[in-house]
Structures are given as structure tokens and as C-alpha cells.
Enzyme design. Sequence first.
Site, PDB file in Angstrom:
ATOM      1  N   ALA A 173       6.894 -12.969   8.271  1.00 21.55           N
ATOM      2  CA  ALA A 173       8.103 -12.307   8.772  1.00 21.55           C
ATOM      3  C   ALA A 173       7.866 -11.899  10.212  1.00 21.55           C
ATOM      4  O   ALA A 173       7.185 -10.925  10.496  1.00 21.55           O
ATOM      5  CB  ALA A 173       8.407 -11.079   7.916  1.00 21.55           C
ATOM      6  N   TYR A 186      -3.404 -21.656  12.711  1.00 23.82           N
ATOM      7  CA  TYR A 186      -3.813 -22.117  11.374  1.00 23.82           C
ATOM      8  C   TYR A 186      -3.089 -23.413  11.016  1.00 23.82           C
ATOM      9  O   TYR A 186      -3.622 -24.265  10.316  1.00 23.82           O
ATOM     10  CB  TYR A 186      -3.542 -21.039  10.309  1.00 23.82           C
ATOM     11  CG  TYR A 186      -4.754 -20.190  10.039  1.00 23.82           C
ATOM     12  CD1 TYR A 186      -5.175 -19.240  10.962  1.00 23.82           C
ATOM     13  CD2 TYR A 186      -5.500 -20.338   8.866  1.00 23.82           C
ATOM     14  CE1 TYR A 186      -6.301 -18.465  10.741  1.00 23.82           C
ATOM     15  CE2 TYR A 186      -6.625 -19.573   8.637  1.00 23.82           C
ATOM     16  CZ  TYR A 186      -7.019 -18.632   9.558  1.00 23.82           C
ATOM     17  OH  TYR A 186      -8.139 -17.878   9.330  1.00 23.82           O
ATOM     18  N   LYS A 233      -5.024 -20.488   2.915  1.00 25.32           N
ATOM     19  CA  LYS A 233      -5.869 -21.666   3.121  1.00 25.32           C
ATOM     20  C   LYS A 233      -6.767 -21.886   1.903  1.00 25.32           C
ATOM     21  O   LYS A 233      -6.899 -23.003   1.403  1.00 25.32           O
ATOM     22  CB  LYS A 233      -6.702 -21.444   4.386  1.00 25.32           C
ATOM     23  CG  LYS A 233      -7.628 -22.559   4.758  1.00 25.32           C
ATOM     24  CD  LYS A 233      -8.131 -22.354   6.185  1.00 25.32           C
ATOM     25  CE  LYS A 233      -9.437 -23.059   6.397  1.00 25.32           C
ATOM     26  NZ  LYS A 233     -10.616 -22.232   6.084  1.00 25.32           N
ATOM     27  N   GLY A 257      -5.981 -16.729   5.677  1.00 22.65           N
ATOM     28  CA  GLY A 257      -7.235 -17.142   5.023  1.00 22.65           C
ATOM     29  C   GLY A 257      -7.035 -17.341   3.530  1.00 22.65           C
ATOM     30  O   GLY A 257      -7.522 -18.315   2.943  1.00 22.65           O
ATOM     31  N   ASN A 311       0.832  -1.212   0.000  1.00 22.52           N
ATOM     32  CA  ASN A 311       0.000   0.000   0.000  1.00 22.52           C
ATOM     33  C   ASN A 311       0.868   1.264   0.000  1.00 22.52           C
ATOM     34  O   ASN A 311       0.351   2.370   0.071  1.00 22.52           O
ATOM     35  CB  ASN A 311      -0.976   0.016   1.193  1.00 22.52           C
ATOM     36  CG  ASN A 311      -0.247   0.095   2.528  1.00 22.52           C
ATOM     37  OD1 ASN A 311       0.973   0.069   2.577  1.00 22.52           O
ATOM     38  ND2 ASN A 311      -1.008   0.200   3.611  1.00 22.52           N
ATOM     39  N   THR A 324      18.706  -6.271  10.082  1.00 24.78           N
ATOM     40  CA  THR A 324      19.211  -6.530   8.733  1.00 24.78           C
ATOM     41  C   THR A 324      19.496  -5.196   8.045  1.00 24.78           C
ATOM     42  O   THR A 324      18.808  -4.210   8.317  1.00 24.78           O
ATOM     43  CB  THR A 324      18.164  -7.337   7.933  1.00 24.78           C
ATOM     44  OG1 THR A 324      17.859  -8.527   8.670  1.00 24.78           O
ATOM     45  CG2 THR A 324      18.663  -7.719   6.561  1.00 24.78           C
ATOM     46  N   GLY A 342       6.635   1.620   2.049  1.00 24.75           N
ATOM     47  CA  GLY A 342       7.369   1.098   0.887  1.00 24.75           C
ATOM     48  C   GLY A 342       7.535   2.180  -0.166  1.00 24.75           C
ATOM     49  O   GLY A 342       6.874   3.227  -0.116  1.00 24.75           O
ATOM     50  N   ASP A 362      -3.907  -2.633   0.696  1.00 27.84           N
ATOM     51  CA  ASP A 362      -3.614  -2.694   2.122  1.00 27.84           C
ATOM     52  C   ASP A 362      -4.080  -4.055   2.636  1.00 27.84           C
ATOM     53  O   ASP A 362      -5.283  -4.337   2.648  1.00 27.84           O
ATOM     54  CB  ASP A 362      -4.380  -1.552   2.825  1.00 27.84           C
ATOM     55  CG  ASP A 362      -4.235  -1.600   4.337  1.00 27.84           C
ATOM     56  OD1 ASP A 362      -3.627  -2.552   4.866  1.00 27.84           O
ATOM     57  OD2 ASP A 362      -4.756  -0.677   4.996  1.00 27.84           O
ATOM     58  N   TYR A 416       4.252  -2.939  17.687  1.00 27.38           N
ATOM     59  CA  TYR A 416       4.962  -3.819  16.752  1.00 27.38           C
ATOM     60  C   TYR A 416       5.171  -5.203  17.391  1.00 27.38           C
ATOM     61  O   TYR A 416       4.800  -6.221  16.811  1.00 27.38           O
ATOM     62  CB  TYR A 416       6.304  -3.186  16.400  1.00 27.38           C
ATOM     63  CG  TYR A 416       7.121  -3.933  15.369  1.00 27.38           C
ATOM     64  CD1 TYR A 416       6.675  -4.079  14.053  1.00 27.38           C
ATOM     65  CD2 TYR A 416       8.371  -4.469  15.684  1.00 27.38           C
ATOM     66  CE1 TYR A 416       7.433  -4.741  13.102  1.00 27.38           C
ATOM     67  CE2 TYR A 416       9.137  -5.127  14.735  1.00 27.38           C
ATOM     68  CZ  TYR A 416       8.669  -5.261  13.448  1.00 27.38           C
ATOM     69  OH  TYR A 416       9.437  -5.914  12.514  1.00 27.38           O
TER      70      TYR A 416
END
Length: 323
Positions: free
Chosen positions: A115, A160, A106, A103, A33, A176, A37, A57, A146
Site C-alpha cells: 500500500a 525485489y 520471496k 523477504g 500490532n 479514502t 488498529g 509488529d 510517512y
Amino acid sequence: MKRILITGAAGFLGSHLCDRFIREGYHVIGMDNLITGDKKNIEHLFGLEQFEFLFHDVSKFVHVPGNLDYVLHFASPASPIDYLKIPIQTLKVGSLGTHNLLGLAKAKNARILVASTSEVYGDPLVHPQNEDYWGNVNPVGPRGVYDEAKRFQEAITMAYHTYHGLETRIARIFNTYGPRMRLNDGRVLPAFIGQALRGEDLTVFGDGSQTRSFCYVDDLIEGIYRLLLSDYAYPVNIGNPDEITINEFGEEIIKLTGTSQKLINKPLPVDDPKQRQPDITLAKKLLNWEPKVGRAEGLKITYQYFKSLPQEELYKDIDGKQF
Ligand code: UDP
């Protein structure tokens, strides 16, 4: 051709993952979104038939036409400045976003890798951190949005896996660095290099005795790639165990950039972890993986990248405003 959805595709890690999976011959669907980024990170992929971009999003229902073999969930703000600026989005992308992508995986019968982060260990009381450690997290501090979203992410991913039998992978990613990091998002490496390039002193938070262990991006991507293709559903640390204090790190950046500036001290942010080092015994055994790029080499490449950016980028704040 295998089809993979990569969320956070225009981000630092997401864009490197897009490159890697294109190189491996996958059809890559990048989703972002563009809140944190930057399209510039994937501009070079737009002409390729193997690549498509969906502006979306992931906190909202995710629809992807066609089949999918893999999902990589790498969408999330990832710097302490972001958490303060967009705390609710940070919580939503790790929780609601992860739920939507689970979802989707699946429904498509796809394998999903999420991540996660060393932040699940909080300000760790165990050193180095191995996967069995449960962490020391403040849920209501500035990093809580976070850390707790990522902890929820791990819990729902595991649910799940156990309840639905979904093929899931959880990567706990430690600090990183490399090309395509944002210059002014407050993270220590771009902060120091940006300061050196502008001829400013390097701001060390606290007394600089806190430690981090920095992993070069190519090593990280290799670890993620191997984990995705492995058959292990529990969390795996991916990072470089080469630990260093922030003071020493600052000195390395001063040497690397040849700046005549010095280290100065600023207040330590709330809940800033005192030490961090991944125990990567599990990744070594399971994935036959360990980092190959030393800091000297990785920092050189990263410095070249920041140096090659247009001069005005050096003077943009996190909102893109000139200063
Ligand atoms: N840090 C610093 N000066 C800066 C930015 C960060 O000394 O200008 C410190 C920060 O307090 C932390 C370490 O560097 O101890 C790493 O910070 P970063 O935000 O990169 O990552 P994280 O704290 O999430 O590991």
C-alpha cells in the site's frame, strides 16, 4: 484454498480487505500490532475457521507458518497526527516492515502488494497526478516520515521485483473514507463528522481552498483486488478523481448532518498539500476499474456508521482518553 497474509488487518483498509478476501473464499491471516488498529474492526471474523489473527509488529522478523499465495502490506500509521506522535514507528513499518514482508514473500514464493500513497507526490506541482510524476516531497517536514518511508517502500519493492524476480504490485492510494475510520485521528472526514455530532464548529485548516479527492472504501478495495490479480508491477493510482475544496467538503458535511454549526478557520499544518487529484487513466485501462460510489451515497453510509457508535467514542482522543 488460497492463503493470504494481510498486515494492518485491524485497521480501516486492512479490515475491509480481510472481509473481501474471506468473501472470495481465501484463508486470511490477519496481522497487526494494534498501535493504530482496533480489534473491534475484525471481531466478527474471529469465530471463522477461514480467519486467523497474529499479533505482531512487522518491523520485526515476520514468521508465518505454512504456505502463502499472497501478501498485502497495509500496516502503517496513516494520519498526520500519527506521524507526529509515532514518527519512528511510521518510518520503520514502511521500510523495515516492507523489507521483512518482501523477504517473507520471496521465501514463500508469494505475490506481494504494498500500500503506497498519494503522499509520494508530496505537495504536487503536476495536476492531476499521474504515475509518471516523481513528486515534490519535503524529507524533513512532519510528513517526511510517512512520505519517505513510502517512497523507500516503492524503491525496495521494485528492487525485489527486478533483482529477485518477485511478483510485486504497488498501489498508490489516494484519500479514502468509509466505516471503520478512526473518529479522532485528525483526518478531515471523521474530524468534521465528530464535530457535527458533538455540536461543535467544523475546523477548516487554512483558508479551505486546498483540494482533495475522496474515494469510498468499497471502490478502493475493488481496485486493490483487481490490481493484486493483474500482472502489472509498476505503481498504479487508486482513488476517486472527484475533486473538492475542503470548504465545499465542510458545507457538504453541514448539510448531511443537519448541524447548526459553522465552518471556522484554524492554521494550516506545515506542508499540507494544496491540491490532490488522481489521474486514474492507467487503472481504468489496466484493471477495467473506476469508482462507482458517489460522495453523496458514500458520505451517507459513513455518517450512519459514526452515528451508530457508542456516545463515549465521540469524546475519546487519539490515545483513547476521555475529553
Ligand atoms: N483538514 C481540515 N480540518 C480538519 C482536518 C483536516 O481542514 O479538522 C484539512 C487538512 O489540512 C487537509 C485536508 O483537510 O488539507 C485533508 O486532511 P487529511 O488529514 O484528512 O488528509 P491528507 O492531508 O493526508 O490528505
